[in-house]
Design a protein around this motif. Sequence first.
Motif, PDB file in Angstrom:
ATOM      1  N   ARG B  46       0.845  -1.228  -0.206  1.00  0.00           N
ATOM      2  CA  ARG B  46      -0.035   0.010  -0.002  1.00  0.00           C
ATOM      3  C   ARG B  46       1.126   1.359  -0.043  1.00  0.00           C
ATOM      4  N   GLY B  47       1.891   1.150   0.609  1.00  0.00           N
ATOM      5  CA  GLY B  47       2.946   2.296   0.754  1.00  0.00           C
ATOM      6  C   GLY B  47       3.429   2.417  -0.734  1.00  0.00           C
ATOM      7  N   ARG B  48       3.488   1.433  -1.402  1.00  0.00           N
ATOM      8  CA  ARG B  48       4.504   1.468  -2.838  1.00  0.00           C
ATOM      9  C   ARG B  48       3.238   2.315  -3.743  1.00  0.00           C
ATOM     10  N   LEU B  49       1.974   1.703  -3.420  1.00  0.00           N
ATOM     11  CA  LEU B  49       0.767   2.260  -4.373  1.00  0.00           C
ATOM     12  C   LEU B  49       0.858   3.715  -4.144  1.00  0.00           C
ATOM     13  N   GLU B  50       0.885   4.345  -3.041  1.00  0.00           N
ATOM     14  CA  GLU B  50       0.511   5.546  -2.387  1.00  0.00           C
ATOM     15  C   GLU B  50       1.590   6.619  -3.422  1.00  0.00           C
ATOM     16  N   TRP B  51       2.517   6.027  -3.916  1.00  0.00           N
ATOM     17  CA  TRP B  51       3.751   6.794  -4.522  1.00  0.00           C
ATOM     18  C   TRP B  51       3.061   7.453  -5.790  1.00  0.00           C
ATOM     19  N   VAL B  52       1.813   6.976  -6.141  1.00  0.00           N
ATOM     20  CA  VAL B  52       1.133   7.470  -7.426  1.00  0.00           C
ATOM     21  C   VAL B  52       0.690   8.967  -7.055  1.00  0.00           C
ATOM     22  N   LYS B  53       0.634   9.197  -5.862  1.00  0.00           N
ATOM     23  CA  LYS B  53      -0.065  10.545  -5.598  1.00  0.00           C
ATOM     24  C   LYS B  53       1.110  11.515  -5.786  1.00  0.00           C
ATOM     25  N   TYR B  54       2.201  11.183  -5.366  1.00  0.00           N
ATOM     26  CA  TYR B  54       3.583  11.773  -5.454  1.00  0.00           C
ATOM     27  C   TYR B  54       3.657  12.090  -7.102  1.00  0.00           C
ATOM     28  N   VAL B  55       3.522  11.127  -7.967  1.00  0.00           N
ATOM     29  CA  VAL B  55       3.757  10.915  -9.500  1.00  0.00           C
ATOM     30  C   VAL B  55       2.369  12.181  -9.905  1.00  0.00           C
ATOM     31  N   GLY B  56       1.389  11.939  -9.501  1.00  0.00           N
ATOM     32  CA  GLY B  56       0.141  12.630  -9.665  1.00  0.00           C
ATOM     33  C   GLY B  56       0.484  14.177  -9.590  1.00  0.00           C
ATOM     34  N   ALA B  57       1.133  14.467  -8.331  1.00  0.00           N
ATOM     35  CA  ALA B  57       1.378  15.901  -8.134  1.00  0.00           C
ATOM     36  C   ALA B  57       2.414  16.466  -8.960  1.00  0.00           C
ATOM     37  N   ILE B  58       3.432  15.546  -9.338  1.00  0.00           N
ATOM     38  CA  ILE B  58       4.406  15.955 -10.366  1.00  0.00           C
ATOM     39  C   ILE B  58       3.743  16.309 -11.656  1.00  0.00           C
ATOM     40  N   LEU B  59       2.924  15.374 -12.057  1.00  0.00           N
ATOM     41  CA  LEU B  59       2.331  15.582 -13.273  1.00  0.00           C
ATOM     42  C   LEU B  59       0.771  16.610 -13.559  1.00  0.00           C
ATOM     43  N   ASP B  60       0.582  17.050 -12.274  1.00  0.00           N
ATOM     44  CA  ASP B  60      -0.625  17.986 -12.224  1.00  0.00           C
ATOM     45  C   ASP B  60      -1.755  17.015 -12.449  1.00  0.00           C
ATOM     46  N   LYS B  61      -1.623  15.882 -11.935  1.00  0.00           N
ATOM     47  CA  LYS B  61      -2.976  14.926 -11.855  1.00  0.00           C
ATOM     48  C   LYS B  61      -3.206  14.392 -10.487  1.00  0.00           C
ATOM     49  N   GLU B  62      -3.287  15.164  -9.758  1.00  0.00           N
ATOM     50  CA  GLU B  62      -3.439  14.983  -8.367  1.00  0.00           C
ATOM     51  C   GLU B  62      -4.724  14.004  -8.098  1.00  0.00           C
ATOM     52  N   GLU B  63      -5.920  14.735  -8.742  1.00  0.00           N
ATOM     53  CA  GLU B  63      -7.088  14.263  -8.434  1.00  0.00           C
ATOM     54  C   GLU B  63      -7.240  12.672  -8.833  1.00  0.00           C
ATOM     55  N   GLU B  64      -6.884  12.419 -10.034  1.00  0.00           N
ATOM     56  CA  GLU B  64      -6.943  11.315 -10.952  1.00  0.00           C
ATOM     57  C   GLU B  64      -5.949  10.165  -9.924  1.00  0.00           C
ATOM     58  N   ALA B  65      -4.718  10.694  -9.462  1.00  0.00           N
ATOM     59  CA  ALA B  65      -4.085  10.033  -8.648  1.00  0.00           C
ATOM     60  C   ALA B  65      -4.635   9.279  -7.166  1.00  0.00           C
ATOM     61  N   GLU B  66      -5.163  10.457  -6.784  1.00  0.00           N
ATOM     62  CA  GLU B  66      -6.075  10.390  -5.316  1.00  0.00           C
ATOM     63  C   GLU B  66      -7.150   9.143  -5.581  1.00  0.00           C
ATOM     64  N   GLU B  67      -7.781   9.372  -6.720  1.00  0.00           N
ATOM     65  CA  GLU B  67      -9.049   8.443  -7.179  1.00  0.00           C
ATOM     66  C   GLU B  67      -8.591   6.936  -7.031  1.00  0.00           C
ATOM     67  N   PHE B  68      -7.379   7.193  -8.126  1.00  0.00           N
ATOM     68  CA  PHE B  68      -6.870   5.537  -8.507  1.00  0.00           C
ATOM     69  C   PHE B  68      -6.364   5.025  -6.938  1.00  0.00           C
TER      70      PHE B  68
END
Lengths: 338, 228
Positions: B46-68
């Motif tokens: 789950r910790g590994r998965l959470e890094w998607v939020k970090y990538v989402g923030a970098i790519l300006d896709k925070e909402e999609e990342a949070e949802e995923f």
Amino acid sequence: MKKSIRFKIVFVALVVFLAYTIMLNLVSGSISLSYKDIIDVILGNRIFTELEYNILFKIRIPRIISAILFGIALSISGFLLQTFFKNPIVGPFVLGISSGARLFVGLFILSNISIGFIESPLITIFLAAAVGSLLSMLLVLLFARKVDNISILVVVGMMIGYIASAGTDFMIAFANEHEIAALVSWSMGSFSGIGWNVLRLSAVIIIPTVVLVFFLSKPLEAYLLGENYAKSMGIDIKSFRLVLIILSSILSACVTAFAGPISFVGIAVPHIARLSIKTSNPKILVPALVLLGASFCLLADYFARTLFSPTELSISTVTSVMGAPIVIWLMVSRRKKV
Amino acid sequence: MIQAANPDVILLTASMDENTLKMIESLEELGINWIGMNVNMENDPRGRLEWVKYVGAILDKEEEAEEFFERELKKIEEIENSTLESDGVKPKVSYVRITDDGYTVKNQGDYSVKMLELAGGDYIFKDLNPGKDGTLKISAEEFYKAAEDADIIIYENMGAFVGTMEEFLEKGDHLSGIKAVKEGRVWVTKRNYWQSADKAADMIKELRDIFTTPHGELEETEHYLLAK
């Protein structure tokens, strides 16, 4: 002390030491199995559990046999090279021969090349190692014709080893991570996981080669006494030198192909044997090398398996620690003599 | 090659070892932007998965990342709950990768052991380096002693692909004595297995299916294959 008595004492000691290292490897490991347990089974007082049977007959005994076979092969290979160059500090690892074998085995592992008429991948990998060994040896020989100084020749051998390693690294740069993992694990050198099929093939290669070396004791002795003396004994020097190189390459290639590159055994064991038995007579020395080479690798493998259990060291790590001090001492003592 | 690709930024997954420091130095010399992303140091899927939020923030896709992330987390929770509710005996499971120089198994603290436990498996090397992630190379004997009565073996493919039981047994004669081999319950990972941090929930579900489906009824999932 009379020579013959000393030989007998040393041989008895070597046989006892070999028996001890075999038993040490037989009883040491993850499951406790005492000498008494084994004797009880032999006497029929108890039988092995399935776990004991599988660990003993499918893991420990094949590993013991591989350490014996490859220890013998490396020692005899080193002895032949030392005879050829008339110098005790050369060996398959030092002269870049093992690196040449590694390059060619790497080529086969990474490119999945198969030789049309040979179905067995084991034979293919052995042939790859043999070709690599021989080519490296030929390169060393080319330089040997121009260079008299053995130190320079050793440096040339090391350079050939570096070039071969660079070739392997070059292939690794273009390989995928799965192929790299296979090559790297093989390069570490280990007697682990060697199955009966590999042992059968290794025995078919190593035993007749070693027997042949023993039967060459007389011309080997003559060669050691000087080329002119050997010629006077009717030995064709050129052909004989070629035979020495081919036999040495076959032995070191077999070890490199199936257990990976293993360092220092080829230099250290012949030297310890000469020191113990105090003769260079091949008729005495070859059997001593067989006993000591086997014991040396068994002891190294025992340390590799047990020192940091449950993890296991690569066999070269242990043979280097055991063999390198001997080589350093040898080089220093030679320097003193000069 | 990296410079020719002219990236805006590089996500650098690595640890602070000498090679990484050299790589960082080279990237900085070349004027290439980089951002550290230590997904490899997580010991929970789950910790590994959470890094998607970090990538989402970098790519300006925070909402999609949070949802995923929330969607995948929910899937894992559902599997975990079903595991906790189950009163069946946990199957004894081992990960292993066999190479010429030994048997590579997971330390107890590795994220993949956590995945196995979330799926309801009982890891046979749970005493191996507790709390530590990564792998450990052990001897054939150590592996055999622990794995002799394992119900399921998961062979992690790296190097020459092992896809059949025959290919697995070529790794060692003694392996035929292991319970999972005798019962034909050796699973191998497929080529898409590695670097699938975003597929953690699916992979845990697949493991759950492997552990609970009666033997013989499941032969393949998206990331695992039964060795036959």
